[in-house]
Write an enzyme that holds these catalytic residues in place. Structure first.
Site, short mmCIF file in Angstrom:
data_model
loop_
_atom_site.label_atom_id
_atom_site.label_comp_id
_atom_site.label_asym_id
_atom_site.label_seq_id
_atom_site.Cartn_x
_atom_site.Cartn_y
_atom_site.Cartn_z
CG HIS A 29 -0.37 -0.16 2.53
ND1 HIS A 29 0.49 0.79 3.04
CD2 HIS A 29 -0.48 -1.11 3.49
CE1 HIS A 29 0.86 0.43 4.26
NE2 HIS A 29 0.30 -0.73 4.56
CG HIS B 151 4.22 -1.41 2.21
ND1 HIS B 151 2.95 -1.85 1.96
CD2 HIS B 151 4.59 -1.96 3.39
CE1 HIS B 151 2.56 -2.65 2.95
NE2 HIS B 151 3.54 -2.73 3.83
CB CYS C 231 2.62 -9.55 19.27
SG CYS C 231 1.63 -8.77 17.95
CB CYS D 129 5.24 -7.32 16.60
SG CYS D 129 4.16 -5.99 17.10
CB CYS E 96 0.22 -6.02 20.44
SG CYS E 96 1.11 -5.14 19.14
CG HIS F 108 -0.28 -6.05 15.15
ND1 HIS F 108 1.02 -5.85 15.57
CD2 HIS F 108 -0.25 -5.98 13.80
CE1 HIS F 108 1.80 -5.70 14.50
NE2 HIS F 108 1.06 -5.78 13.43
CE LYS G 128 -0.24 1.03 11.63
NZ LYS G 128 -0.09 -0.36 11.67
CE LYS H 267 -5.71 -7.15 3.74
NZ LYS H 267 -4.81 -8.11 3.07
#
Ligand code: MSP
Length: 472
Positions: free
Chosen positions: A18, A21, A126, A129, A143, A146, A296, A299
């Site tokens: 996305h 990146h 996790c 991560c 976490c 996430h 953030k 998806k």
């Protein structure tokens, strides 16, 4: 000849690429192109991180074998970089046979040097991560990255003696032998290291999708150990041949703030464990996160901007510009389709596109396409050396604004009729400015810069419309 070795993180293939990146990859590409334009020999490495539980789970969910899944996703990343005109020198995949062989050799070496030992690990893991967590890392038991509770895991594991390198790393980071920028990130990392580094578990018995440890085949290699060494294997390192690596050490390693700690601890720790004389990377540049409308990008929230959507709407060059120009590199930035469109229209359609079309038009009509440009230059060297992409673009935009204002203030379209000599002088300045803009923009917008420069330096200048059509 100076060399310049720049890297991006290698991206996990569980997600499709996305624009988060793309932000890092485009920035690396801009810097690589800049350094090339300065006559340096550049090596730009990027790639994909393909092993570990997270990727294996994603493959299972997609109903594909891990290998097929990774092949497909690695292709998605390569396609995305093509869309953005990102030209890397090597795309490394951690499933490449040469990479896997080098990792095994490296592990064997560290084992023989007594930096790897066997033990039992118990802790909260996790998978998002791919990291063990301690209580301090969690918020409400979850976490924060996430939003899931890490799982309690207890297993026999091999450990890496990271604790052994704590003092050495703190020393080399505090004296900038390994420069971490921006400064706040350096302080964050130093505080973390000085609070004491623990040895880390570097093998998994229950994860099959990974590189087997050469000295105990029942274990696979912890994905971060596998991944971090890509910065060497990407140069052709075979686990042993560091003396022959022309581009080592890395001159610039880009990453976002989420992974600066691992990069500042495990990564240089591994290098020293392999060989105490191994040079450390020279410089990390840590950028912020893109959020979309304050949230953030993810998806599951459905607010992701995909590369193909962005490039379809704005073009590759304009997308590169918008990524670099929307936020000072190093800070978090909030973007949205509205903000991107607004910036596109202001800077590119009304700014640059309009400037080029007005100036070329007047030159064609009134001077038979012939004006000798007055020499001009936008000096962005200091900004580019210091990763200040946004500030470099601000300088370029200031020149565009200056030129457009000059056309308005001198009423150039009237001036050519009332005082042709004066108009010619002004046009020489404006054409010089356009050439300077084209040259400075080249690393950011290579295609556009090429078009502008070719047209501005042509024997006969011709009208040029539609460089950046307005967008709704
Ligand atoms: N595989 C590891 C890195 C291993 S490097 C030896 C990893 N992969 S990742 O796919 O999660 O990519 C993380 C990196 O992608 C970030 O450090 C950053 O460079 C980029 N970004 C991903 N999402 C981003 C944003 N929303 N905003 C800015 N950069 C983002 O971590």
């Amino acid at each position: 000849m100076n060399k310049f070795y720049i890297t991006t993180p290698i991206y996990y293939v569980n997600d499709k690429p996305h624009i988060g990146h793309a932000y890092t990859s485009v920035a690396a590409d801009i810097l690589a192109r800049w350094h090339k334009s300065q006559g340096e020999e550049v090596f730009f490495l990027t790639g994909t991180d393909e092993h570990g539980a997270k990727v294996a789970q994603a493959a299972e969910k997609a109903g594909q074998s891990p290998k097929d899944f990774c092949d497909n996703r690695a292709q998605d990343f390569q396609d995305a970089w093509k869309l953005f005109n990102v030209k890397y020198d090597k795309f490394i995949r951690t499933t490449d046979a040469a990479h896997e062989a080098a990792i095994k050799r490296a592990l064997q070496r560290m084992y023989e040097r007594d930096f790897i030992y066997q033990g039992t690990y118990e802790g909260l893991y996790c998978t998002g991560c791919e990291q063990y967590k301690i209580a301090d890392d969690l918020i409400d038991g979850k976490c924060p990255e996430h939003q899931v509770e890490p799982q309690l895991m207890k297993e026999e594991s091999y450990f890496f003696k990271l604790s052994f390198f704590g003092r050495e790393l703190a020393k080399r980071i505090s004296n900038d032998e390994l420069l971490i920028e921006p400064k706040e990130r350096k302080s964050e990392v130093l505080n973390f290291i000085r609070s004491g580094l623990n040895d880390i578990s570097i093998s998994r018995k229950n994860v099959k999708w990974g590189i087997p440890l050469p000295f105990d085949k029942e274990h696979t290699t912890y994905v971060w150990v596998d991944a971090l060494l890509n910065y060497l294997t990407g140069l052709g390192w075979d686990g042993d041949n560091e003396k022959e690596l022309k581009f080592w050490p890395a001159d610039a390693q880009l990453m976002a703030k989420d992974i600066v700690r691992v990069h500042s601890t495990i990564w240089p720790g591994l290098l020293l464990a392999l060989n105490q004389g191994f040079k450390l990377p020279k410089r990390f540049f840590v950028h912020g996160f893109f959020t979309i409308n304050g949230q953030k990008m993810s998806k599951s929230l459905g607010n992701v901007i995909w590369p193909e959507e962005m490039v379809a709407k704005f073009s590759a060059d304009a997308s590169r510009y918008l990524l670099a120009a929307s936020t000072p590199f190093g800070h978090d930035g909030d973007i949205s389709w509205e903000k991107l469109t607004e910036k596109y229209n202001a800077d590119l359609a009304n700014g640059l596109g309009n400037l080029v079309s007005r100036v070329f038009n007047i030159i064609e009509k009134n001077f038979d396409g012939k004006i000798k440009a007055k020499k001009d230059k936008i000096d962005i060297a200091a900004e580019m050396e210091n990763f200040k992409l946004y500030q470099a673009l601000e300088k370029i935009i200031a020149k565009i604004d200056w030129a457009n204002k000059k056309i308005d203030e001198t009423k150039l379209w009237e001036l050519v009729k009332t005082n042709k000599g004066e108009a010619q002088k002004t046009l020489a300045e404006l054409l010089g400015a356009i050439i300077a803009i084209g040259e400075a923009l080249a690393p950011f917008m290579p295609e556009t810069a090429g078009k502008i420069l070719a047209a501005a330096k042509a024997e006969k200048i011709q009208k040029r419309e539609g460089l950046f059509p307005r967008i709704k």
